[in-house]
Design an enzyme around this catalytic site. Structure first.
Site, PDB file in Angstrom:
ATOM      1  N   THR A 102       9.611   3.609   6.120  1.00  0.00           N
ATOM      2  CA  THR A 102      10.976   4.018   5.777  1.00  0.00           C
ATOM      3  C   THR A 102      11.692   4.659   6.955  1.00  0.00           C
ATOM      4  O   THR A 102      12.917   4.615   7.042  1.00  0.00           O
ATOM      5  CB  THR A 102      10.928   4.978   4.569  1.00  0.00           C
ATOM      6  OG1 THR A 102      10.338   4.268   3.492  1.00  0.00           O
ATOM      7  CG2 THR A 102      12.301   5.450   4.141  1.00  0.00           C
ATOM      8  N   GLU A 151     -21.117  18.086 -13.974  1.00  0.00           N
ATOM      9  CA  GLU A 151     -21.334  17.464 -15.292  1.00  0.00           C
ATOM     10  C   GLU A 151     -22.067  16.130 -15.166  1.00  0.00           C
ATOM     11  O   GLU A 151     -22.543  15.592 -16.156  1.00  0.00           O
ATOM     12  CB  GLU A 151     -19.997  17.243 -16.000  1.00  0.00           C
ATOM     13  CG  GLU A 151     -19.370  18.506 -16.549  1.00  0.00           C
ATOM     14  CD  GLU A 151     -18.144  18.193 -17.395  1.00  0.00           C
ATOM     15  OE1 GLU A 151     -18.292  17.691 -18.510  1.00  0.00           O
ATOM     16  OE2 GLU A 151     -17.025  18.447 -16.900  1.00  0.00           O
ATOM     17  N   LYS A 161       0.007  12.344   0.452  1.00  0.00           N
ATOM     18  CA  LYS A 161       1.354  12.228  -0.100  1.00  0.00           C
ATOM     19  C   LYS A 161       1.290  12.681  -1.546  1.00  0.00           C
ATOM     20  O   LYS A 161       0.479  12.177  -2.330  1.00  0.00           O
ATOM     21  CB  LYS A 161       1.834  10.781  -0.007  1.00  0.00           C
ATOM     22  CG  LYS A 161       3.301  10.616  -0.374  1.00  0.00           C
ATOM     23  CD  LYS A 161       3.782   9.186  -0.160  1.00  0.00           C
ATOM     24  CE  LYS A 161       5.287   9.106  -0.411  1.00  0.00           C
ATOM     25  NZ  LYS A 161       5.803   7.741  -0.219  1.00  0.00           N
ATOM     26  N   SER A 219       4.123   0.440   4.851  1.00  0.00           N
ATOM     27  CA  SER A 219       2.710   0.780   5.091  1.00  0.00           C
ATOM     28  C   SER A 219       1.812   0.395   3.926  1.00  0.00           C
ATOM     29  O   SER A 219       0.596   0.419   4.046  1.00  0.00           O
ATOM     30  CB  SER A 219       2.562   2.264   5.433  1.00  0.00           C
ATOM     31  OG  SER A 219       2.777   3.076   4.302  1.00  0.00           O
ATOM     32  N   THR A 261       5.141   6.277   4.796  1.00  0.00           N
ATOM     33  CA  THR A 261       4.494   7.472   4.245  1.00  0.00           C
ATOM     34  C   THR A 261       3.453   7.133   3.176  1.00  0.00           C
ATOM     35  O   THR A 261       2.572   7.939   2.897  1.00  0.00           O
ATOM     36  CB  THR A 261       5.550   8.425   3.640  1.00  0.00           C
ATOM     37  OG1 THR A 261       6.252   7.748   2.599  1.00  0.00           O
ATOM     38  CG2 THR A 261       6.526   8.899   4.691  1.00  0.00           C
ATOM     39  N   ASP A 262       3.540   5.939   2.573  1.00  0.00           N
ATOM     40  CA  ASP A 262       2.637   5.619   1.458  1.00  0.00           C
ATOM     41  C   ASP A 262       1.161   5.705   1.856  1.00  0.00           C
ATOM     42  O   ASP A 262       0.320   6.169   1.082  1.00  0.00           O
ATOM     43  CB  ASP A 262       2.912   4.201   0.923  1.00  0.00           C
ATOM     44  CG  ASP A 262       4.223   4.103   0.159  1.00  0.00           C
ATOM     45  OD1 ASP A 262       4.885   5.137  -0.050  1.00  0.00           O
ATOM     46  OD2 ASP A 262       4.590   2.978  -0.230  1.00  0.00           O
ATOM     47  N   TYR A 268      16.014  -0.662  -0.250  1.00  0.00           N
ATOM     48  CA  TYR A 268      16.047  -0.790   1.204  1.00  0.00           C
ATOM     49  C   TYR A 268      14.833  -1.581   1.651  1.00  0.00           C
ATOM     50  O   TYR A 268      13.891  -1.795   0.887  1.00  0.00           O
ATOM     51  CB  TYR A 268      16.047   0.600   1.874  1.00  0.00           C
ATOM     52  CG  TYR A 268      14.745   1.358   1.705  1.00  0.00           C
ATOM     53  CD1 TYR A 268      14.482   2.083   0.554  1.00  0.00           C
ATOM     54  CD2 TYR A 268      13.762   1.314   2.698  1.00  0.00           C
ATOM     55  CE1 TYR A 268      13.285   2.761   0.386  1.00  0.00           C
ATOM     56  CE2 TYR A 268      12.566   2.006   2.537  1.00  0.00           C
ATOM     57  CZ  TYR A 268      12.333   2.719   1.383  1.00  0.00           C
ATOM     58  OH  TYR A 268      11.148   3.381   1.222  1.00  0.00           O
TER      59      TYR A 268
END
Ligand code: ASP
Length: 328
Positions: A14, A284, A166, A60, A93-94, A27
Site C-alpha cells: 500500500t 492442557e 499486524k 504482500s 503490511t499484510d 486501490y
C-alpha cells in the site's frame, strides 16, 4: 560529515498503492514505482542518499519464495558493501511480519535492515507512507541501529522482527509487539531507543534455504473434526502449525489427528489464535506424550516461518524444534 547511503528495495504494498481518488476505498497495491516514491521523498530534503532497486510490485499477500530469495541476496550483498549504511525494504503490511522474521532468522545482525509500509495508498487523504518512510530513513541511518536485526517501522514506532504483528485491518496505528512492545519511538526529527541492541547472536542463525517446505497453518474452531488435518497430510504438508484456542488448544479429535501426524514424521507446533500471549508446554495438552512443540511467544504466522526454516535446515525432531522456539 558523510551522508549515509541507503539501499531501498521496493516490493510494492500500500505504500506504493494508487487509488486515483483521495477518498476512494479501492486501490491497487504496488502500482507506484520505487523511483517515483523516492522522487517524492527527495522533496523532504533528508540528508541521505537513496539507491532504489525493484524486487517486485505486488501486494504482500502474494509474496513468496521468489521475492524472499531476491531480498535475501540483495541485503546480504549490501551487508558486505562498505558504501552502504543500511537497507530499507518497502513492503505491504499484510505479511511484513513474515518477511521481517524470515530475513531476521537468516541474515547477520550487522547493518540496520528496516521494513516499512503504509496503511493508506500514496494518493489517499492523510497518506501515512511518506512519514513512515522518513522515519525509516532515520532508523536505517542511525549509528545505534546496527546489531538489532531486522526491524519494522510503522506509525512512529519501531518493532523487532520477532515481536511484531499486524493487529488491525485499517487503522494507521496497526502494529503491535509481543512479548516486547516497541523498541524505539521515531519521528522524522527524533529517535529514542528503549534498550540496547537485543540480538545476542549477531551471526545468521540459520542458513538461507534452497527452498521452503510446505507448512500449513490450521485454525482450530469449536466443533471441528479431524478431517482438515487429514487433508493437510494428504496434500503433503511437511509441518503443521495449529492456531489453537486459548493456549493452543484444539478439540480432542483434532489433537488425535495431529498426534498421528507427528507419528508419521510431520512436526506439529501449537500456537494460539488469540491475539497475544504465551503458549507453554503441557498446560492442557500433554505435549510430552503427544510429541507436540509449543510455539511460546510466536503467533501462528511467525511460527510457520520458523518451522519452515527449521525443516529446511534438517531440524525435524520435536526436542530440537522446541529448543528453537524457546529461543526464537
Ligand atoms: N494488502 C496490502 C499489502 O500487504 C496491504 C498493505 O500494504 O497495507 O500489500
Amino acid at each position: 560529515m558523510t551522508i549515509p547511503k541507503l539501499l531501498v528495495l521496493g516490493t510494492g504494498g500500500t505504500i506504493a498503492g494508487a487509488a486515483r481518488s483521495a477518498t476512494g476505498k479501492s486501490y491497487g497495491a504496488g502500482e507506484v514505482a520505487i523511483e517515483s516514491i523516492l522522487a517524492d521523498i527527495a522533496k523532504l530534503g533528508l540528508e541521505v542518499e537513496l539507491e532504489p532497486r525493484t524486487i517486485a510490485r505486488i501486494g504482500s499477500q502474494d509474496i513468496g519464495w521468489k521475492e524472499w530469495d531476491a531480498l535475501h541476496a540483495a541485503i546480504a550483498d549490501a551487508q558486505s558493501d562498505d558504501s552502504i549504511t543500511g537497507v530499507i525494504v518497502t513492503h505491504g503490511t499484510d505479511t511484513a511480519e513474515e518477511t521481517a522474521y524470515l530475513l531476521d532468522l537468516t541474515l547477520a545482525a550487522g547493518k540496520p535492515v528496516v521494513l516499512v509500509g503504509a496503511m493508506r495508498p500514496a494518493d489517499a487523504v492523510g497518506a501515512d507512507g511518506m512519514r513512515n518512510f522518513a522515519n525509516a530513513v532515520r532508523v536505517a541511518s542511525d549509528a545505534d541501529a546496527g546489531e538489532r536485526g531486522v526491524m519494522v517501522v510503522m506509525g512512529d514506532t519501531v518493532f523487532a522482527a520477532s515481536d511484531v504483528r499486524k493487529a488491525a485491518t485499517s487503522n494507521v496505528d496497526a502494529f503491535r509487539g509481543f512479548p516486547r512492545g516497541p523498541i524505539a519511538r521515531v519521528t522524522p526529527s527524533s529517535l529514542d531507543w528503549f534498550a540496547p541492541a537485543h540480538r545476542v547472536n549477531t551471526d545468521a542463525r540459520y542458513p538461507w534455504p534452497e527452498t521452503l517446505p510446505r507448512v500449513a497453518i490450521l485454525t482450530a474452531g469449536a466443533g471441528m473434526d479431524e478431517k482438515p488435518v487429514e487433508a493437510l497430510l494428504g496434500i503433503g504438508c511437511k509441518g503443521i502449525v495449529i492456531a489453537g484456542m486459548g493456549q493452543g488448544n484444539a478439540p480432542r479429535t483434532v489433537l488425535g489427528a495431529l498426534e498421528a501426524a507427528v507419528q508419521s514424521g510431520v512436526p506439529v507446533v501449537r500456537s494460539a489464535r488469540v491475539d497475544e500471549g504465551m503458549v507453554d508446554r503441557n498446560v492442557e495438552v500433554d505435549d510430552d506424550a503427544r510429541g507436540f512443540v509449543a510455539a511460546r511467544a510466536l503467533g501462528p504466522a511467525k511460527a510457520r516461518i520458523l518451522l519452515m526454516v527449521l525443516i529446511a535446515s534438517g531440524i525435524t525432531d520435536a526436542a530440537s524444534i522446541q529448543a528453537a522456539f524457546d529461543r526464537p
